[in-house]
Design a protein around this motif. Structure first.
Motif, PDB file in Angstrom:
ATOM      1  N   TYR A 110     -98.259  77.236  16.737  1.00  0.00           N
ATOM      2  CA  TYR A 110     -97.591  78.036  15.699  1.00  0.00           C
ATOM      3  C   TYR A 110     -96.256  77.391  15.310  1.00  0.00           C
ATOM      4  CZ  TYR A 110     -94.543  81.630  13.769  1.00  0.00           C
ATOM      5  OH  TYR A 110     -93.645  82.299  12.985  1.00  0.00           O
ATOM      6  N   GLU A 258    -102.429  87.145  12.093  1.00  0.00           N
ATOM      7  CA  GLU A 258    -102.726  86.033  11.187  1.00  0.00           C
ATOM      8  C   GLU A 258    -101.599  85.005  11.240  1.00  0.00           C
ATOM      9  OE1 GLU A 258    -103.576  87.280   7.211  1.00  0.00           O
ATOM     10  OE2 GLU A 258    -104.240  85.281   6.626  1.00  0.00           O
ATOM     11  N   GLU A 259    -100.353  85.488  11.272  1.00  0.00           N
ATOM     12  CA  GLU A 259     -99.196  84.590  11.298  1.00  0.00           C
ATOM     13  C   GLU A 259     -99.198  83.726  12.568  1.00  0.00           C
ATOM     14  OE1 GLU A 259     -97.081  83.708   9.169  1.00  0.00           O
ATOM     15  OE2 GLU A 259     -95.352  82.928  10.284  1.00  0.00           O
ATOM     16  N   LYS A 262    -101.722  80.856  12.663  1.00  0.00           N
ATOM     17  CA  LYS A 262    -101.799  80.009  11.462  1.00  0.00           C
ATOM     18  C   LYS A 262    -102.053  78.527  11.752  1.00  0.00           C
ATOM     19  CE  LYS A 262     -96.847  79.184  10.738  1.00  0.00           C
ATOM     20  NZ  LYS A 262     -95.687  79.494   9.908  1.00  0.00           N
ATOM     21  N   THR A 265    -106.526  75.840  13.123  1.00  0.00           N
ATOM     22  CA  THR A 265    -107.490  75.503  12.069  1.00  0.00           C
ATOM     23  C   THR A 265    -108.743  74.872  12.686  1.00  0.00           C
ATOM     24  OG1 THR A 265    -106.263  73.467  11.864  1.00  0.00           O
ATOM     25  CG2 THR A 265    -105.736  75.203  10.291  1.00  0.00           C
TER      26      THR A 265
END
Ligand SMILES: *Cc1c(COP(=O)(O)O)cnc(C)c1O
Length: 403
Positions: A110, A258-259, A262, A265
Motif C-alpha cells: 500500500y 479498497e484503499e 490498492k 494487482t
C-alpha cells in the motif's frame, strides 16, 4: 531415534476417532468434552450436519481447479464477508499465518503504491502471536519462536501491550502499520479495551498509517460478535481471519478496504490452494450458521453464563485459579497453580482445554455448546481443582506455565 512425524509438537498421549457436537471419542469409546475446539477452530463442534453435507456435496462435484479460473464459491463467500464487515475485498488462504502474511505484504505494498516504499515497518505488541512463517514469527516477536532460525525478518518493532505512549514514540518515517489481536489468544486472553482500540485507530489516522487486526482466533463469532472489534466501533484497514472460519477445514482470509488493497494487482500475490472449492463450500456453510438470526446473541448469553460460573470456581479455588478473563466463548482462567497442572488434571476429568501464555488455561468451547454441557464442564473443573488442592498444588509458583 526421530519419530516419523517430525517431533515439533509436545503431544498428549490421547487420540480420537470421531466427534459429535462438543464431544470427542477415543477408539476405545471414551468420551471427552471438547472445550478447546482444536484451538478455537471447531467453531460449530464436530461433524456438524450442515458442514458435513456441504463438504460431501462439493466433494462429489469438484475439488480443485486452481485460481487460473473463476471459483464461484470464492465469489459468494467474499461477497458475504464484504457485506458483513468493513471490508471491500477478500483474499483466501489455507491458514492463519498465510492470512497474516497477506496482511503484512498488503500493508507494505500500500505504501509502496502510494509512493512511500520506505514505509515498511509494522509495529506489534508484546505477547502477540501471528503464526509460524518467517515474517509472522518476526511480527510475534517471541524469542522462543525466533531462536535458531537465522536473521529475524526486518521491520517489526514491538511495544509493551496497550502502551499508547510507547506506540506513539515508535511511529516514525518508516512505519507502515500497527498490527494487533483485539484479544491476544496465545498470549493469554489479553484484551485491548474499546478505548484503547479507538485511541490506536486515531493514532494511525493521524500518522497516515494502516491498522491491521489479527482476528484469526477472535473472529467468526468467538467473542459473541462476528468480529471482536465490532463493539469498539473501530474498524481496521486490513484483517486476517482463519481458525473458526472453516470450522475445521483449512481456511483463512485476508480482508481489506479498497484503499488498503490498492497495491494488490494481478500477479502481486497468490496461493495454489487458497479459496479451493472444498474450503469455500465449508466456509459458506459455517457463515450460514453463524449469521442465522439470534446465533451471535446466544453466544453472548452463553458466554456470560460460562464466565459467571468460572468466576464462582475461581472464588472457591483461589489457590488454583486467580481469575477469569475474556469475552463470549473466548475465555481464560488465569491460574495460580501452573496452568499445565490444571490442564493435566482436566484430562483426568475428560475435559479438553488449551494452555496459553501468562499462565492461562483457555476455555474455548464450540459456539453450539449448551447449558447442560457447560454444567458438565464446570463440574469437571471443580473436581480437578479439588484434586490439585488435595495434592497440595497451587501454593507455590514453582514451575513455568505452558503456552
Ligand atoms: C492461530 C493463530 C495464527 C496462526 O494461524 P495458523 O493457522 O496456525 O497459521 C495467527 N494469529 C492468531 C491470532 C492465531 O491465534
Amino acid at each position: 531415534m526421530i519419530t516419523p512425524v517430525l517431533p515439533t509438537y509436545a503431544r498428549v498421549n490421547i487420540e480420537f476417532e470421531r466427534g459429535e457436537g462438543p464431544y470427542l471419542f477415543t477408539p476405545e469409546g471414551e468420551r471427552y468434552l471438547d472445550f478447546g475446539s482444536g484451538i478455537a477452530v471447531n467453531l460449530l463442534g464436530h461433524a456438524h450436519p450442515r458442514l458435513v453435507a456441504a463438504l460431501g456435496e462439493q466433494a462429489g462435484k469438484l475439488w480443485h481447479t486452481s485460481n487460473l479460473y473463476r471459483v464461484p464459491g470464492q465469489e459468494k463467500l467474499a461477497e458475504r464477508l464484504v457485506a458483513a464487515t468493513f471490508a471491500d475485498s477478500v483474499f483466501f488462504t489455507n491458514s492463519g499465518a498465510e492470512a497474516m502474511e497477506c496482511a503484512i505484504k498488503m500493508a507494505r505494498k500500500y505504501h509502496s503504491a502510494s509512493g512511500h516504499p520506505e514505509r515498511y515497518e509494522i509495529i506489534t505488541f508484546e505477547g502477540a502471536f501471528h503464526g509460524r512463517t518467517l515474517a509472522t514469527i518476526a511480527a510475534g516477536g517471541q524469542k522462543k519462536h525466533l531462536e535458531g532460525f537465522g536473521p529475524k525478518v526486518e521491520g517489526f518493532p514491538q511495544v509493551p501491550h496497550g502502551d499508547m505512549d510507547a506506540l506513539k514514540a515508535a511511529i516514525g518515517e518508516k512505519t507502515a502499520a500497527v498490527l494487533l489481536e483485539p484479544v491476544q489468544g496465545e498470549g493469554g486472553i489479553r484484551p485491548f479495551s474499546n478505548e484503547q482500540l479507538r485511541a490506536i485507530r486515531k493514532i494511525c489516522d493521524e500518522a497516515g498509517i494502516l491498522l491491521i487486526f489479527d482476528e484469526v482466533q477472535t473472529g467468526m463469532g468467538r467473542t459473541g460478535w462476528l468480529f471482536a472489534h465490532e463493539p469498539s466501533g473501530v474498524t481496521p484497514d486490513i484483517m486476517g481471519v482463519a481458525k473458526g472460519i472453516g470450522g475445521g477445514f483449512p481456511l483463512g482470509a485476508c480482508l481489506a478496504t479498497e484503499e488498503a488493497a490498492k497495491g494488490m494487482t494481478a500477479g502481486s500475490h497468490g496461493s495454489t490452494y487458497g479459496g479451493n472449492p472444498l474450503a469455500m463450500a465449508v466456509g459458506n456453510a459455517v457463515l450460514d450458521v453463524v449469521l442465522e438470526e439470534g446465533f451471535l446473541e446466544k453466544v453472548r448469553q452463553t458466554g456470560i453464563k460460562l464466565k459467571q460460573k468460572l468466576a464462582m470456581l475461581a472464588d472457591e479455588h483461589p489457590s488454583i485459579i486467580e481469575g477469569v478473563r475474556g469475552e463470549g466463548l473466548l475465555l481464560g482462567l488465569k491460574c495460580k497453580a501452573p496452568n499445565g497442572d490444571l490442564i493435566g488434571a482436566l484430562y483426568g476429568e475428560h475435559l479438553l482445554t488449551v494452555g496459553a501464555g501468562d499462565n492461562v488455561v483457555r476455555v474455548i468451547p464450540p459456539l453450539i455448546v449448551t447449558d447442560a454441557e457447560i454444567d458438565e464442564a464446570i463440574g469437571a473443573i471443580d473436581r480437578a481443582c479439588a484434586k490439585l488442592e488435595a495434592a497440595g498444588a497451587g501454593d507455590t509458583d514453582k514451575k513455568e506455565g505452558v503456552a
